[in-house]
Design an enzyme around this catalytic site. Structure first.
Site, PDB file in Angstrom:
ATOM      1  N   SER A 148      23.010  -3.305  19.467  1.00 34.14           N
ATOM      2  CA  SER A 148      22.423  -4.484  20.358  1.00 34.14           C
ATOM      3  C   SER A 148      23.199  -5.640  20.421  1.00 34.14           C
ATOM      4  O   SER A 148      22.990  -6.160  21.497  1.00 34.14           O
ATOM      5  CB  SER A 148      21.032  -4.633  19.649  1.00 34.14           C
ATOM      6  N   TYR A 206      12.858  -5.088   7.410  1.00 30.69           N
ATOM      7  CA  TYR A 206      13.670  -6.086   7.689  1.00 30.69           C
ATOM      8  C   TYR A 206      13.187  -7.379   7.862  1.00 30.69           C
ATOM      9  O   TYR A 206      13.214  -8.478   7.211  1.00 30.69           O
ATOM     10  CB  TYR A 206      14.655  -6.010   8.917  1.00 30.69           C
ATOM     11  N   HIS A 215      22.368  -8.908   4.203  1.00 30.08           N
ATOM     12  CA  HIS A 215      21.053  -9.774   4.276  1.00 30.08           C
ATOM     13  C   HIS A 215      21.293 -11.141   3.719  1.00 30.08           C
ATOM     14  O   HIS A 215      20.301 -11.772   3.158  1.00 30.08           O
ATOM     15  CB  HIS A 215      20.240  -8.960   3.521  1.00 30.08           C
ATOM     16  N   GLY A 240      23.369   0.881  12.304  1.00 33.23           N
ATOM     17  CA  GLY A 240      23.814  -0.322  11.352  1.00 33.23           C
ATOM     18  C   GLY A 240      25.255  -0.818  12.067  1.00 33.23           C
ATOM     19  O   GLY A 240      25.883  -1.495  11.338  1.00 33.23           O
ATOM     20  N   LEU A 241      25.484  -0.341  13.154  1.00 34.19           N
ATOM     21  CA  LEU A 241      26.928  -0.973  13.918  1.00 34.19           C
ATOM     22  C   LEU A 241      26.809  -1.852  14.831  1.00 34.19           C
ATOM     23  O   LEU A 241      27.733  -1.980  15.815  1.00 34.19           O
ATOM     24  CB  LEU A 241      27.954   0.315  14.110  1.00 34.19           C
ATOM     25  N   SER A 242      25.621  -2.482  15.101  1.00 34.01           N
ATOM     26  CA  SER A 242      25.298  -3.748  15.933  1.00 34.01           C
ATOM     27  C   SER A 242      25.538  -3.147  17.446  1.00 34.01           C
ATOM     28  O   SER A 242      26.101  -4.072  18.476  1.00 34.01           O
ATOM     29  CB  SER A 242      26.268  -4.833  15.594  1.00 34.01           C
ATOM     30  N   ASP A 254      25.780 -10.425  13.423  1.00 31.55           N
ATOM     31  CA  ASP A 254      26.096  -9.355  14.283  1.00 31.55           C
ATOM     32  C   ASP A 254      26.765 -10.043  15.753  1.00 31.55           C
ATOM     33  O   ASP A 254      27.912  -9.515  16.132  1.00 31.55           O
ATOM     34  CB  ASP A 254      24.844  -8.484  14.662  1.00 31.55           C
TER      35      ASP A 254
HETATM   36  C1  GLA Z   1      21.164  -6.586  10.876  1.00 30.47           C
HETATM   37  C2  GLA Z   1      21.024  -8.103  11.332  1.00 30.47           C
HETATM   38  C3  GLA Z   1      21.902  -9.175  10.744  1.00 30.47           C
HETATM   39  C4  GLA Z   1      22.188  -8.824   9.228  1.00 30.47           C
HETATM   40  C5  GLA Z   1      22.079  -7.588   8.873  1.00 30.47           C
HETATM   41  C6  GLA Z   1      21.896  -7.447   7.451  1.00 30.47           C
HETATM   42  O1  GLA Z   1      22.410  -6.142  11.335  1.00 30.47           O
HETATM   43  O2  GLA Z   1      20.920  -8.109  12.832  1.00 30.47           O
HETATM   44  O3  GLA Z   1      21.655 -10.467  11.180  1.00 30.47           O
HETATM   45  O4  GLA Z   1      20.860  -9.712   8.546  1.00 30.47           O
HETATM   46  O5  GLA Z   1      20.953  -6.784   9.446  1.00 30.47           O
HETATM   47  O6  GLA Z   1      23.145  -7.975   6.581  1.00 30.47           O
END
Ligand code: GLA
Length: 339
Positions: A117, A211, A27, A113-115, A161
């Site tokens: 998207s 978020y 964050h 939380g592993l992106s 990400d």
């Molecule tokens: C998500 C968002 C990122 C970042 C993280 C937290 O993954 O896409 O931009 O803010 O949360 O660190």
């Protein structure tokens, strides 16, 4: 069902991009701060061909779902929104995108939380660059991917990400200044490896989630402290003048930036682990983005022999934990923890 079975011909081209795991700096990206992610081996692959009926067709193998874009003024939901967003943004930049058949398959887990998207956005944009010979570079791909997420999927995210998916490797960390986009490749701490374990509590970060609220709180804290972004403050004491919850939100961001800056100076695995533990406490107590299942998992990891440190990774409100562990022991530690 493969591309051929869905669309009745072979794809013209194919591209892929990895998910990422963030080791420190959570964050901080939308506060213009510092992050330290690495790419993971899991990837999203996009195959592309030209559609002959005048419409875009997107198919997700993992969801076994097909979305046909018959109405170009209407943004689809789900996986198609990211692809649609990438196409629309390229068109707004003046590129002509012909009707496409697009097939997606992925080994990046969704909602942990592993992106997943960002991997989809970067793979889609790489595929479009390849198919149409577009003159866009890897940083521009990350920027377009971030805008697709913000404008078409409703998550007011930072750029970590997409930069990680577009530019990071799996055998080192990418230290990124999210304000200037200056970056440096940093080796993992000596004698250590990365272990990621999913808590099983899945998150959905977009519209209406905590978020976007955290981002708004951070921006409000920066405004009250008279700076452009919280990145401009290095002394956590500065946050003390703010009312709650802004005080704790700002304290997390300021101390988290400081942790990243310490970590990139080549600290030992032991010290890096301590910084991860402190990051988790800060996310849990000050930024309030953790959930009990992740706290429990992180606490177990932190007590397990061979673990230097552990924390929640990614956007939070569920998802995975990341740990730094003794090299070669990740698999054994995971088996112990999951028993
Ligand atoms: C998500 C968002 C990122 C970042 C993280 C937290 O993954 O896409 O931009 O803010 O949360 O660190």
């Amino acid at each position: 069902m493969n591309f051929q079975q869905i669309f009745g011909k072979s794809p013209e081209t194919e591209a892929s991009a990895p998910g990422r795991v963030n080791l420190l700096g959570e964050h901080t990206d939308y506060n213009d701060g510092f992050v330290l992610p690495t790419a993971i081996p899991q990837r999203t692959t996009v195959q592309l061909g030209f559609s002959t009926d005048g419409h875009h067709h997107f198919y997700s193998e993992d969801l076994d779902e097909q979305v046909n874009i018959l109405e170009i003024n209407h943004t689809p939901s789900g996986f198609a929104s990211y692809i649609f967003g990438c196409i629309q943004l390229l068109q707004k930049q003046g590129y002509t995108i012909p009707p496409l058949s697009l097939y997606v398959k992925s080994t990046v887990p969704i909602g942990v939380g592993l992106s997943s998207s960002a991997a989809l956005e970067v793979a889609t944009l790489r595929g479009l660059r390849e198919l149409l010979n577009l003159p866009i570079n890897d940083v521009e791909i990350a920027q377009l991917g971030q805008q697709a997420e913000i404008q078409y999927a409703g998550l007011n995210c930072g750029i970590m990400d997409q930069m990680a998916s577009s530019l990071a490797g799996t055998d080192s960390m990418l230290f990124l200044d999210t304000r200037t986009l200056e970056r440096r490749v940093i080796p993992f701490p000596g004698g250590a490896e990365i272990l990621v374990i999913d808590s099983g509590v899945h998150h959905a970060l977009a519209a209406g989630s905590g978020y976007n609220q955290r981002r708004a709180e951070s921006e409000e804290a920066a405004r009250r402290l008279g700076v452009k972004a919280l990145r401009d403050i290095t002394d956590p004491q500065a946050a003390e003048s703010l009312p709650e919850p802004l005080r704790r939100r700002a304290r997390h961001v300021i101390t988290e930036d400081n942790r990243v800056l310490e970590a990139v100076h080549g600290v030992s695995a032991k010290r890096f682990g301590e910084l991860m533990n402190a990051s988790h406490a800060s996310q849990r107590n000050d930024y309030e983005v953790s959930v009990p299942a992740v706290d429990t998992l992180v606490a177990i990891l932190q007590k397990t022999p061979g673990v230097f440190g552990a924390r929640l990774t990614g956007g939070g409100f569920g998802g995975a934990s990341v740990a730094l562990v003794v090299a070669g022991e990740g698999r054994g530690i995971a088996t112990n923890v999951l028993e």
